[in-house]
Design an enzyme around this catalytic site. Structure first.
Site, PDB file in Angstrom:
ATOM      1  N   THR A 556       1.423 -10.284  -0.012  1.00 56.49           N
ATOM      2  CA  THR A 556       1.697 -10.561  -1.420  1.00 56.49           C
ATOM      3  C   THR A 556       1.426  -9.304  -2.239  1.00 56.49           C
ATOM      4  OG1 THR A 556      -0.558 -11.089  -2.090  1.00 56.49           O
ATOM      5  CG2 THR A 556       0.700 -12.849  -1.059  1.00 56.49           C
ATOM      6  N   ALA A 612       6.052   2.648   2.301  1.00 57.86           N
ATOM      7  CA  ALA A 612       6.406   1.573   3.247  1.00 57.86           C
ATOM      8  C   ALA A 612       5.994   1.942   4.671  1.00 57.86           C
ATOM      9  CB  ALA A 612       7.888   1.252   3.144  1.00 57.86           C
ATOM     10  N   ASP A 679       3.186   2.992 -10.936  1.00 53.18           N
ATOM     11  CA  ASP A 679       3.168   2.645  -9.526  1.00 53.18           C
ATOM     12  C   ASP A 679       2.959   3.898  -8.667  1.00 53.18           C
ATOM     13  OD1 ASP A 679       3.515   0.604  -7.488  1.00 53.18           O
ATOM     14  OD2 ASP A 679       5.296   1.775  -6.953  1.00 53.18           O
ATOM     15  N   LYS A 683      -0.183   5.141  -6.070  1.00 50.37           N
ATOM     16  CA  LYS A 683      -0.014   5.644  -4.707  1.00 50.37           C
ATOM     17  C   LYS A 683      -0.709   6.989  -4.511  1.00 50.37           C
ATOM     18  CE  LYS A 683       4.248   3.093  -3.914  1.00 50.37           C
ATOM     19  NZ  LYS A 683       5.701   3.143  -4.059  1.00 50.37           N
TER      20      LYS A 683
END
Ligand code: ADP
Ligand code: ASP
Ligand code: MG
Length: 818
Positions: A556, A612, A679, A683
């Site tokens: 999630t 990813a 965002d 990271k």
């Protein structure tokens, strides 16, 4: 001559007794000469004890329980015999119950249940079952004879666990068999003293009866018929993967049964052992199966150990004090005191410092043990030589057993390492000097997990399993499940790995299934069997289930779920997640999770937090571990922004590029969520922390990409309108870059412990110049990669690659299982 013994589970119901009769008929058809021993119907002995205790406590309800036991036996008669044949059996059984009722009335009147009376009460169980089965056999035309073992087995008067006088017993048995030609049906468990007083041979003692008869008669084999496929590598009720041990030595079987494998009762083997009589353990309900052979010596074995057993409930007594050091005779006194009070000790372990001795006992004896010891060491306690006697309850013992241990090294290493990896704390340990068993004392809560994990490493080292609990079955979770489904066969056959999906939840429903949810049907199973989702309950259950090799997979982007990570890691459950929230909050929280994982020996893996499935975090961790130093990290970490600036060029308007990106589903619903750079900032924050720079979120300098009018537009449409109106602004950025032969790129940088996120221009010599599509790229400049940086590049977003990154993290945990 063959001796057969049928346990309580084999004579528990009409149907099972019919099965027993058919086994006996088959043997008779082959002309076998036999003696058959029967236990009480399953559960009856326990019931009789309970009834006796109730009667002695003056609880009149004992009569109701007694009636139920009576009715069970009557129903058995009705089920086994034709109406016209029932009356004699009914009369005999009714006679026994009348006798028992009188006895219990006496107990309830005098309010006392002596061990002697209890033995008599218990004896009814075997007498009843054997009476009924003898009659049933007779009515099938078999020449049988009811044989009350009390007239043959002579014991002393240690009620409850009487000791056999073999000389007299053997003689009586031989005399009896010389006289009879019919098939003797013998009551198990019971015996008597010289004065004819009823005694019993200890719980599970019908096996002993069989062994006594087998030895006296020099039987060629004793068959113990039970409800499982022989002696197994572990109790199949606790370890579903347990399998039959085809052959086992007497010593091993003794050791296993001593530690709770109640399929055979320990001393039962002794008489047979002494005479080298073969024992077979067979399954009444699977007669074709060859079961287990018990021999004098162990054959060559495939595995390092033979079996695992456990005693589920023990108490640990620890007696300690500095005054015990070097004082001879303390332990002798200790154990004498206990044995004088008939408190039997299951396991002893003493630290070599002699500062403490600990031993385990039946918890029912715990209070008595404390009193006995306080009395025995009164003097030492008074002067402080012994400072405490502590008793810890709710513990279990696990013993691994096998002759093979003598020859192979590393058995205990393997045992402790699997316990350690599963976060199971070993409270005490003992290894018998015979090197036949290693025992560990642990919390009862951990018993099932420990048994299964130990069984896994010793008997199924080929196939390991990981228990996955997946939260969020949307795009990423759903894709992950599909990948798991597609890989099941490959992983099982090639990697000997089973991925067991033990729990799933979406926002509506949750499902926990320790035996595994079918990954091909998970949607239906979740829908049909799931209950309303409650994350706290889900996490709580995972912790309670305490399955070995558990992994919590958070798919999630929930902000609150991270609060559970700490509890999970603390409970030795690994966590794998693409969710960035935990790692991009306060540094202290990040650090705490890292430390917790390390401390508990489990994994917290989040490769997919950045880029990813690209190997970015693993690369950093590998370089850090090998001592490299990071000088600079530059990165394009947003697929959206990568796409936008890789596409924005001469002849295209910026607003159209953003529109197109949105239409392709590359952006968040409001593209400003991407364009704001937050965002990307999260990271780079995570990467900074990975290279050892302890930044906080507010330390990341984000240069605003959008002019104020765009940033502040009240709606998404208004934002696009402002973007269009600001076309000149973006055109200028582009033409200025082009004038220098450079391109625009949205880059996060970490250098000199400072992190920035900004729109920059880069020339053809820069690795980011040729970036295309929506690829991510990271360039690491380190001491080792100083002249030319190490570059990782590729698709950094999308369900497939993110799920496969999560999958890779899960796989890396499996390799750590070893
Ligand atoms: P019976 O009624 O035949 O005497 P028991 O209940 O005394 O049977 O013993 C059989 C049970 O022992 C099995 O049902 C099984 O659950 C348990 N058991 C414990 N450890 C083992 C083991 N290592 N192998 C087989 N059975 C075991
Ligand atoms: N019925 C006795 C018991 O339950 C003996 C046996 O079944 O072996 O302990
Ligand atoms: Mg038994």
């Amino acid at each position: 001559m063959k001796v057969l013994k049928f346990g309580g589970t084999s004579v528990g119901t009409v149907d099972t007794i019919k099965q027993v009769i058919s086994i006996l008929e088959n043997n008779l058809a082959q002309g076998e000469r036999m003696a058959v021993i029967f236990s009480a119907m399953g559960g009856v002995t326990n019931r009789l004890i309970e009834i006796g205790r109730m009667a002695s406590a003056g609880q009149a309800e004992y009569l109701e329980l007694l009636k139920a036991v009576e009715e069970r036996h009557f129903a058995t008669i009705r089920g086994l015999l034709n109406v016209k044949n029932q009356s004699t059996t009914f009369a005999a059984v009714k006679g026994l119950f009348n006798e028992l009722e009188d006895l219990l009335r006496g107990v309830s009147l005098i309010r006392e249940l002596t061990p002697r009376t209890l033995d008599l009460i218990m004896s009814f169980g075997e007498r009843l079952s054997t009476t009924i089965i003898t009659e049933a056999l007779k009515h099938r035309g078999i020449a049988t004879e009811y044989c009350d073992a009390r007239s043959l087995i002579r014991t002393n008067d240690h009620f409850g666990l009487a000791e056999v006088d073999f000389e007299i017993t053997n003689r009586q048995i031989l005399e009896y068999f010389a006289k009879t030609s019919a098939l003797p049906c013998v009551t198990g468990f019971v015996a008597s003293t010289a004065d004819g007083i009823t005694t019993t041979l200890g719980r599970g003692g019908s096996d002993y009866t069989a062994s006594i008869f087998g030895a006296a008669l020099d039987a060629e084999v004793i068959e113990i018929w039970t409800d499982v496929d022989g002696m197994m590598t572990a109790d199949p009720r606790k370890v579903p993967n347990a399998f039959t041990i085809p052959s086992i030595s007497y010593a091993e079987a003794m050791e296993l049964s001593h530690f709770g494998a109640k399929v055979i009762y320990p001393p039962s083997l002794q008489p047979a052992f002494a005479k080298n009589i073969l024992i077979k353990v067979l399954n009444t309900f699977n007669t074709a199966f060859e079961g287990t052979l018990v021999h004098r010596s162990a054959n060559g074995k495939e595995y390092a150990i033979t079996g695992i057993s456990s005693i589920d409930d023990v108490a640990l007594v620890n007696i300690q004090g500095s005054g015990m050091i070097g004082v001879a005779g303390i332990s002798a006194r200790l154990f004498t005191a206990l044995s004088d009070h008939r408190i039997s000790v299951i396991l002893i372990s003493q630290a070599s410092s002699e500062h403490s001795i600990c031993f385990t006992i039946d918890p029912r004896n715990a209070d008595r043990a404390r009193e006995v010891l306080q009395k025995a060491f009164e003097a030492e306690i008074a002067v402080g030589d012994i400072d405490s006697i502590s008793i810890e309850k709710n513990l279990s013992i696990i013993a691994i057993v096998g002759e093979g241990m003598k020859k192979s090294t590393g058995v205990s290493g393997k045992l402790f390492s699997v316990l350690g990896k599963n976060g199971i704390n070993v409270i005490a340990t003992a290894q018998g000097s015979s090197e036949l068993n290693i025992s560990v004392v642990l919390s009862k809560n951990d018993l099932s997990k420990a048994l299964n994990a130990i069984h896994g490493v010793f008997f199924q080292s080929e196939t390991r399993s990981l228990n996955l609990f997946i939260v969020g079955v949307g795009l990423i979770g759903g894709t992950l499940l599909e990948q798991i489904r597609n890989q099941t066969t490959y992983l099982r056959d090639e990697k000997f790995l089973k991925l067991n999906v033990a729990g799933l939840t979406n926002t509506k429903k949750m499902l926990l299934e320790p035996d595994g949810i079918d990954p091909t049907r998970w949607r239906d199973e979740l829908d049909e069997l799931g209950v309303k989702t409650s994350l706290p309950a889900f996490v709580q259950r995972i912790i309670e289930l305490n399955l070995p090799n558990s992994v919590f997979v958070d798919c999630t982007s929930d902000k609150d779920i991270v609060y559970y990570y700490g509890d999970l890691l603390d409970a030795n459950i690994s966590v794998v997640t693409p969710n960035k929230v935990a790692n991009s909050g306060r540094y202290a929280e990040y650090l705490q999770l890292q430390r917790m994982a390390l401390h508990r020996g489990v994994k917290f893996l989040y490769e997919t937090n950045v880029g990813a499935g690209l190997p970015i975090i693993n690369t950093i961790q590998g370089l850090m571990a090998s001592g490299d130093k990071f000088l600079k990290i530059e990165a394009i970490l947003s697929g959206t922004l990568s796409y936008i600036f890789n596409t924005f060029g001469p002849g295209v308007r910026f607003v159209d590029v953003v529109r197109e990106a949105k239409a392709k589903g590359y952006t968040e619903p409001d593209p400003r969520d991407d364009l704001s750079g937050t965002d990307v900032a999260r990271k780079i924050l995570i990467l900074a922390r990975e290279v050892g720079v302890p930044l906080e979120p507010e330390d990341i300098a984000i240069a605003q990409l959008l002019p104020d009018n765009c940033q502040q537009a009240p709606s998404i449409e208004a934002f696009f309108a402002e973007l269009e109106a600001s076309n000149d602004y973006f055109e200028k950025l582009l033409t200025d870059a082009q004038a220098q032969g450079e391109v625009l790129r949205y880059i996060a940088t970490l250098e000199n412990d400072r992190a920035t996120v900004e729109l920059r221009t880069v020339g053809p010599q820069h690795p980011f110049y040729t970036l295309s599509g929506s690829d991510n790229i990271v360039s690491f400049t380190t001491e080792r990669y100083k002249d030319r940086p190490l570059v990782v590049k590729g698709p950094g977003a999308g369900a497939e690659v993110t799920a496969s990154g999560v999958f890779a993290d899960i796989m890396s945990i499996s390799s750590y299982l070893g």
